[in-house]
Design a protein around this motif. Sequence first.
Motif, PDB file in Angstrom:
ATOM      1  N   GLU A  18      40.773  33.216  54.664  1.00 39.04           N
ATOM      2  CA  GLU A  18      40.598  33.164  55.974  1.00 39.04           C
ATOM      3  C   GLU A  18      38.974  33.310  56.564  1.00 39.04           C
ATOM      4  OE1 GLU A  18      43.500  34.880  58.382  1.00 39.04           O
ATOM      5  OE2 GLU A  18      45.080  33.650  57.656  1.00 39.04           O
ATOM      6  N   ARG A  19      38.550  34.405  56.084  1.00 34.83           N
ATOM      7  CA  ARG A  19      37.173  34.663  56.384  1.00 34.83           C
ATOM      8  C   ARG A  19      35.839  33.670  55.796  1.00 34.83           C
ATOM      9  NH1 ARG A  19      36.166  40.193  53.351  1.00 34.83           N
ATOM     10  NH2 ARG A  19      37.559  39.020  51.687  1.00 34.83           N
ATOM     11  N   ALA A  52      29.221  23.683  44.672  1.00 39.64           N
ATOM     12  CA  ALA A  52      29.819  24.103  43.427  1.00 39.64           C
ATOM     13  C   ALA A  52      29.628  25.704  43.334  1.00 39.64           C
ATOM     14  CB  ALA A  52      29.263  23.308  42.279  1.00 39.64           C
ATOM     15  N   LEU A  53      30.872  26.269  43.040  1.00 39.64           N
ATOM     16  CA  LEU A  53      30.801  27.717  42.749  1.00 39.64           C
ATOM     17  C   LEU A  53      30.943  27.885  41.470  1.00 39.64           C
ATOM     18  CD1 LEU A  53      33.936  28.959  45.060  1.00 39.64           C
ATOM     19  CD2 LEU A  53      31.609  29.433  45.315  1.00 39.64           C
ATOM     20  N   ASP A  54      29.984  29.070  41.261  1.00 37.63           N
ATOM     21  CA  ASP A  54      29.779  29.630  39.680  1.00 37.63           C
ATOM     22  C   ASP A  54      29.507  30.980  39.699  1.00 37.63           C
ATOM     23  OD1 ASP A  54      29.565  29.725  36.926  1.00 37.63           O
ATOM     24  OD2 ASP A  54      27.284  29.047  37.026  1.00 37.63           O
ATOM     25  N   VAL A  55      30.694  31.836  40.122  1.00 34.87           N
ATOM     26  CA  VAL A  55      30.619  33.266  40.205  1.00 34.87           C
ATOM     27  C   VAL A  55      30.800  33.897  39.004  1.00 34.87           C
ATOM     28  CG1 VAL A  55      31.450  35.188  41.327  1.00 34.87           C
ATOM     29  CG2 VAL A  55      31.294  33.087  42.581  1.00 34.87           C
ATOM     30  N   ASP A  56      29.816  34.911  38.536  1.00 40.30           N
ATOM     31  CA  ASP A  56      30.186  35.577  37.249  1.00 40.30           C
ATOM     32  C   ASP A  56      29.558  36.860  37.647  1.00 40.30           C
ATOM     33  OD1 ASP A  56      30.455  36.712  34.795  1.00 40.30           O
ATOM     34  OD2 ASP A  56      29.091  35.072  33.643  1.00 40.30           O
ATOM     35  N   ARG A  57      30.532  37.948  37.793  1.00 39.59           N
ATOM     36  CA  ARG A  57      30.083  39.117  38.222  1.00 39.59           C
ATOM     37  C   ARG A  57      30.745  40.202  37.501  1.00 39.59           C
ATOM     38  NH1 ARG A  57      26.475  39.825  42.195  1.00 39.59           N
ATOM     39  NH2 ARG A  57      27.766  38.864  44.083  1.00 39.59           N
ATOM     40  N   LEU A  58      30.131  41.212  37.205  1.00 44.22           N
ATOM     41  CA  LEU A  58      30.200  42.433  36.424  1.00 44.22           C
ATOM     42  C   LEU A  58      30.348  43.581  37.295  1.00 44.22           C
ATOM     43  CD1 LEU A  58      31.013  43.665  33.507  1.00 44.22           C
ATOM     44  CD2 LEU A  58      28.730  44.081  33.334  1.00 44.22           C
ATOM     45  N   LEU A  59      31.457  44.184  37.585  1.00 42.52           N
ATOM     46  CA  LEU A  59      31.744  45.251  38.536  1.00 42.52           C
ATOM     47  C   LEU A  59      32.184  46.541  37.804  1.00 42.52           C
ATOM     48  CD1 LEU A  59      33.711  42.825  41.055  1.00 42.52           C
ATOM     49  CD2 LEU A  59      31.445  43.757  41.161  1.00 42.52           C
ATOM     50  N   GLU A  60      31.562  47.522  38.000  1.00 45.72           N
ATOM     51  CA  GLU A  60      31.990  48.820  37.562  1.00 45.72           C
ATOM     52  C   GLU A  60      32.861  49.594  38.640  1.00 45.72           C
ATOM     53  OE1 GLU A  60      30.053  53.225  36.505  1.00 45.72           O
ATOM     54  OE2 GLU A  60      28.633  51.427  36.513  1.00 45.72           O
ATOM     55  N   GLU A  91      37.628  36.533  47.080  1.00 42.74           N
ATOM     56  CA  GLU A  91      36.992  35.935  48.455  1.00 42.74           C
ATOM     57  C   GLU A  91      35.865  36.704  48.605  1.00 42.74           C
ATOM     58  OE1 GLU A  91      38.126  35.143  53.234  1.00 42.74           O
ATOM     59  OE2 GLU A  91      39.562  36.397  51.620  1.00 42.74           O
ATOM     60  N   ASP A  92      35.789  37.982  48.713  1.00 35.95           N
ATOM     61  CA  ASP A  92      34.296  38.883  48.837  1.00 35.95           C
ATOM     62  C   ASP A  92      33.390  38.312  47.781  1.00 35.95           C
ATOM     63  OD1 ASP A  92      35.653  40.547  50.409  1.00 35.95           O
ATOM     64  OD2 ASP A  92      35.945  41.967  49.090  1.00 35.95           O
ATOM     65  N   GLU A  93      33.659  37.963  46.637  1.00 34.60           N
ATOM     66  CA  GLU A  93      32.575  37.393  45.842  1.00 34.60           C
ATOM     67  C   GLU A  93      32.146  36.084  46.114  1.00 34.60           C
ATOM     68  OE1 GLU A  93      30.885  39.513  43.770  1.00 34.60           O
ATOM     69  OE2 GLU A  93      32.271  41.021  44.199  1.00 34.60           O
ATOM     70  N   ILE A  94      33.125  35.401  46.520  1.00 30.75           N
ATOM     71  CA  ILE A  94      32.619  34.029  47.030  1.00 30.75           C
ATOM     72  C   ILE A  94      31.501  34.059  48.291  1.00 30.75           C
ATOM     73  CG2 ILE A  94      33.319  31.766  48.134  1.00 30.75           C
ATOM     74  CD1 ILE A  94      35.979  32.033  46.435  1.00 30.75           C
ATOM     75  N   LEU A  95      32.088  34.641  49.100  1.00 30.24           N
ATOM     76  CA  LEU A  95      31.102  35.049  50.464  1.00 30.24           C
ATOM     77  C   LEU A  95      29.918  35.634  49.982  1.00 30.24           C
ATOM     78  CD1 LEU A  95      33.710  36.591  52.765  1.00 30.24           C
ATOM     79  CD2 LEU A  95      32.627  34.678  53.164  1.00 30.24           C
ATOM     80  N   LEU A  96      29.770  36.566  48.917  1.00 32.25           N
ATOM     81  CA  LEU A  96      28.443  37.144  48.464  1.00 32.25           C
ATOM     82  C   LEU A  96      27.575  35.934  47.734  1.00 32.25           C
ATOM     83  CD1 LEU A  96      29.501  40.432  47.315  1.00 32.25           C
ATOM     84  CD2 LEU A  96      27.984  40.142  49.329  1.00 32.25           C
ATOM     85  N   SER A  97      28.177  34.996  47.388  1.00 30.35           N
ATOM     86  CA  SER A  97      27.540  33.822  46.554  1.00 30.35           C
ATOM     87  C   SER A  97      27.152  32.726  47.276  1.00 30.35           C
ATOM     88  CB  SER A  97      28.344  33.346  45.182  1.00 30.35           C
ATOM     89  OG  SER A  97      29.426  32.443  45.882  1.00 30.35           O
TER      90      SER A  97
END
Length: 162
Positions: A27-28, A78-86, A120-126
């Motif tokens: 929804e965001r 086109a989404l291409d999210v690749d995130r490494l999170l600690e 959703e958070d990571e999509i918004l950041l990208s």
Amino acid sequence: MKRINDAFAFARDARVLQGTLAVSAMERLHDLLAEVSGEVSWHLEGFRGKRGEPLLRLTVSGCIPLACQRCLDAIDFALDVDRLLEVIPANADVSQDELEDDSRDFLPVEKELDVAELVEDEILLSLPVAPRHDGCGLPGASGAGERVNPFAALAGLKGKPN
């Protein structure tokens, strides 16, 4: 949607989750879209880093119809999210030096992790700040003719005495 009961155990045990998420469920994102349709694919993998720290690698792919900020028509992004999170405890003290280290991204969690919210958070950041089509002009400006420089009249005054 999936919830991980213990994100630290998920990373420690090198577990893997994957699936799809409907754009309508995020929804965001809705205010940024030309239409609420489609889905994205995600893959979440847990593992331990070199220092033994719990890490999660999230990849998200798919195509979402962003609204052009000029004409409001759809832009297939086109989404291409690749995130490494600690993964760190939600109440952990993180030093200023650690926060400024661009090679590390922290994910503070109590224990439970909502995967849909993370995706959703990571999509918004990208997403781009102001998406628009290449060469998209302002609405109604297509037939305006040649653009006139508002300072062209000043060129004639150059070199004349006051």
